[in-house]
Design an enzyme around this catalytic site. Sequence first.
Site, PDB file in Angstrom:
ATOM      1  N   HIS A  64      61.512   5.365 -51.961  1.00 34.10           N
ATOM      2  CA  HIS A  64      61.489   5.317 -53.521  1.00 34.10           C
ATOM      3  C   HIS A  64      62.613   6.372 -54.560  1.00 34.10           C
ATOM      4  O   HIS A  64      62.679   7.502 -53.437  1.00 34.10           O
ATOM      5  CB  HIS A  64      59.977   5.580 -54.627  1.00 34.10           C
ATOM      6  CG  HIS A  64      59.450   7.091 -53.854  1.00 34.10           C
ATOM      7  ND1 HIS A  64      59.676   7.876 -53.491  1.00 34.10           N
ATOM      8  CD2 HIS A  64      59.416   7.197 -55.539  1.00 34.10           C
ATOM      9  CE1 HIS A  64      58.901   8.361 -53.056  1.00 34.10           C
ATOM     10  NE2 HIS A  64      58.475   9.084 -54.838  1.00 34.10           N
ATOM     11  N   HIS A  66      62.355   8.683 -56.257  1.00 33.22           N
ATOM     12  CA  HIS A  66      61.972  10.339 -57.211  1.00 33.22           C
ATOM     13  C   HIS A  66      63.312  11.159 -56.347  1.00 33.22           C
ATOM     14  O   HIS A  66      63.022  10.789 -55.574  1.00 33.22           O
ATOM     15  CB  HIS A  66      61.432  10.669 -56.968  1.00 33.22           C
ATOM     16  CG  HIS A  66      60.210  10.030 -58.598  1.00 33.22           C
ATOM     17  ND1 HIS A  66      58.353  10.188 -57.561  1.00 33.22           N
ATOM     18  CD2 HIS A  66      60.337   9.578 -59.455  1.00 33.22           C
ATOM     19  CE1 HIS A  66      58.286   9.019 -59.333  1.00 33.22           C
ATOM     20  NE2 HIS A  66      58.759   9.165 -59.388  1.00 33.22           N
ATOM     21  N   ASP A  68      63.361  13.789 -55.461  1.00 35.01           N
ATOM     22  CA  ASP A  68      62.629  14.823 -53.889  1.00 35.01           C
ATOM     23  C   ASP A  68      62.739  14.366 -52.880  1.00 35.01           C
ATOM     24  O   ASP A  68      63.131  14.849 -51.389  1.00 35.01           O
ATOM     25  CB  ASP A  68      61.645  15.449 -54.147  1.00 35.01           C
ATOM     26  CG  ASP A  68      60.474  14.227 -54.693  1.00 35.01           C
ATOM     27  OD1 ASP A  68      60.847  13.722 -55.463  1.00 35.01           O
ATOM     28  OD2 ASP A  68      59.219  14.566 -53.999  1.00 35.01           O
ATOM     29  N   HIS A  69      63.327  12.981 -52.820  1.00 33.18           N
ATOM     30  CA  HIS A  69      63.192  12.051 -51.659  1.00 33.18           C
ATOM     31  C   HIS A  69      64.933  11.733 -51.965  1.00 33.18           C
ATOM     32  O   HIS A  69      64.940  10.700 -50.592  1.00 33.18           O
ATOM     33  CB  HIS A  69      62.522  10.121 -51.644  1.00 33.18           C
ATOM     34  CG  HIS A  69      61.441  10.809 -51.970  1.00 33.18           C
ATOM     35  ND1 HIS A  69      60.271  10.808 -50.533  1.00 33.18           N
ATOM     36  CD2 HIS A  69      60.734  11.495 -52.586  1.00 33.18           C
ATOM     37  CE1 HIS A  69      59.048  11.393 -50.862  1.00 33.18           C
ATOM     38  NE2 HIS A  69      59.061  11.663 -52.166  1.00 33.18           N
ATOM     39  N   HIS A 141      53.441   3.824 -57.045  1.00 34.17           N
ATOM     40  CA  HIS A 141      53.811   5.503 -57.450  1.00 34.17           C
ATOM     41  C   HIS A 141      54.718   5.034 -59.015  1.00 34.17           C
ATOM     42  O   HIS A 141      55.138   6.254 -59.085  1.00 34.17           O
ATOM     43  CB  HIS A 141      54.695   5.591 -56.539  1.00 34.17           C
ATOM     44  CG  HIS A 141      54.932   6.795 -56.352  1.00 34.17           C
ATOM     45  ND1 HIS A 141      54.107   8.074 -56.781  1.00 34.17           N
ATOM     46  CD2 HIS A 141      56.150   7.245 -56.570  1.00 34.17           C
ATOM     47  CE1 HIS A 141      54.479   9.276 -56.552  1.00 34.17           C
ATOM     48  NE2 HIS A 141      55.858   9.052 -56.953  1.00 34.17           N
ATOM     49  N   ASP A 209      54.772   8.484 -51.132  1.00 34.48           N
ATOM     50  CA  ASP A 209      54.638   8.938 -52.018  1.00 34.48           C
ATOM     51  C   ASP A 209      53.855   7.480 -52.675  1.00 34.48           C
ATOM     52  O   ASP A 209      53.840   6.233 -52.805  1.00 34.48           O
ATOM     53  CB  ASP A 209      55.188   9.246 -53.854  1.00 34.48           C
ATOM     54  CG  ASP A 209      56.360  10.893 -53.200  1.00 34.48           C
ATOM     55  OD1 ASP A 209      55.520  10.802 -51.764  1.00 34.48           O
ATOM     56  OD2 ASP A 209      56.421  10.986 -54.294  1.00 34.48           O
ATOM     57  N   HIS A 267      54.819  16.052 -46.756  1.00 36.26           N
ATOM     58  CA  HIS A 267      54.819  16.294 -48.477  1.00 36.26           C
ATOM     59  C   HIS A 267      53.683  17.357 -49.801  1.00 36.26           C
ATOM     60  O   HIS A 267      53.347  16.812 -49.709  1.00 36.26           O
ATOM     61  CB  HIS A 267      54.351  14.455 -49.147  1.00 36.26           C
ATOM     62  CG  HIS A 267      55.084  14.489 -50.253  1.00 36.26           C
ATOM     63  ND1 HIS A 267      54.639  14.848 -51.942  1.00 36.26           N
ATOM     64  CD2 HIS A 267      56.451  13.993 -50.689  1.00 36.26           C
ATOM     65  CE1 HIS A 267      55.203  14.622 -52.730  1.00 36.26           C
ATOM     66  NE2 HIS A 267      56.242  14.344 -52.082  1.00 36.26           N
TER      67      HIS A 267
HETATM   68 ZN   LIG Z   1      57.368  10.330 -55.941  1.00 35.62          ZN
HETATM   69 ZN   LIG Z   2      57.443  13.241 -53.877  1.00 31.45          ZN
END
Ligand SMILES: [Zn+2]
Ligand SMILES: [Zn+2]
Length: 301
Positions: A64, A66, A68-69, A141, A209, A267
């Site tokens: 996804h 976000h 942090d990914h 999510h 996530d 994570h």
């Molecule tokens: Zn996320």
């Molecule tokens: Zn994350």
Amino acid sequence: MTSKIKINFLGTSAQIPTVKRNHSAILLNYNEENILFDCGEGTQRQFRKAKLNPCKITKILITHWHSDHILGIPGLLSTLALSGYNKTLHIYVPKGTKEFMRDLLRIFNFQKKYNILVEETNGGKFFETSDFYIESERMHHGIPTNAYSFVIKDKLRLDKNKIKKSKLPFGPLLGKLKEGEDITYEGKKYKSKDFVYGEKGKKISIVLDTLINERIVPFVKSSDILICESSFSSENDEDAKEHLHLTAKQCGEIAKKSKSNKLILTHISQRYENNLKGLLKDAKDVFKNVVIAEDLSEFVI
Ligand SMILES: [Zn+2]
Ligand SMILES: [Zn+2]
């Protein structure tokens, strides 16, 4: 014999990286395939630390969008261009997010020195060979999010010793035996079942996530290795629900219900860095064979 699958955890942090943990990225190697699951900020440097060559990447699968990914994507793609990457890079993203990749390349004025093919996947198999396949499942999510499984198929193999003893000639007859057909050679009958044995495949599932949902267990069923995000412990299960994440205990329940063999938690939030044992116990209360991934840890099956 089936080749080994190697899994390298390049980044294991939750939203905020720590001294010990970089943002999310997992590399899966199987023969010539090197599949990168997510590409958090600094992933290319993690390749260096792990002494792995990013030019061997064949596919990038994004769970996804976000930050942090995905913040490591532009840097990694630029480095590949500077390093003479000469394959077509296949990038798979959740449904409705293909344009994000195009925008990203435009923002960073990316010099197109190699081919990038971006495809959306929204559940089901999206890549398959005679040997293995990769599939996705939609998660919950707040934004389009996928979980992924890498599956080596069950196979029938010929027992080489028995074939040798039988003096059957190499060629199409052996092919028939392998396909389950009984054959006749020089007046003698040979039964397929006497010469063939089954070889079990392997399954790796990666669930990052997501809020707990009913699609996870069937999707990850019978995984040899199940990798799950574990942003919270069950003490904070209301936070997990509010932020649409899993707890370690829920990961344990998923592993147990899906009859998976081994659970790896990743994570990991900085709030648990000084109490990893507590986080681990939360999952272990439900499912015994569980570990917490560290940055640069490697698992081979
Ligand atoms: Zn996320
Ligand atoms: Zn994350």
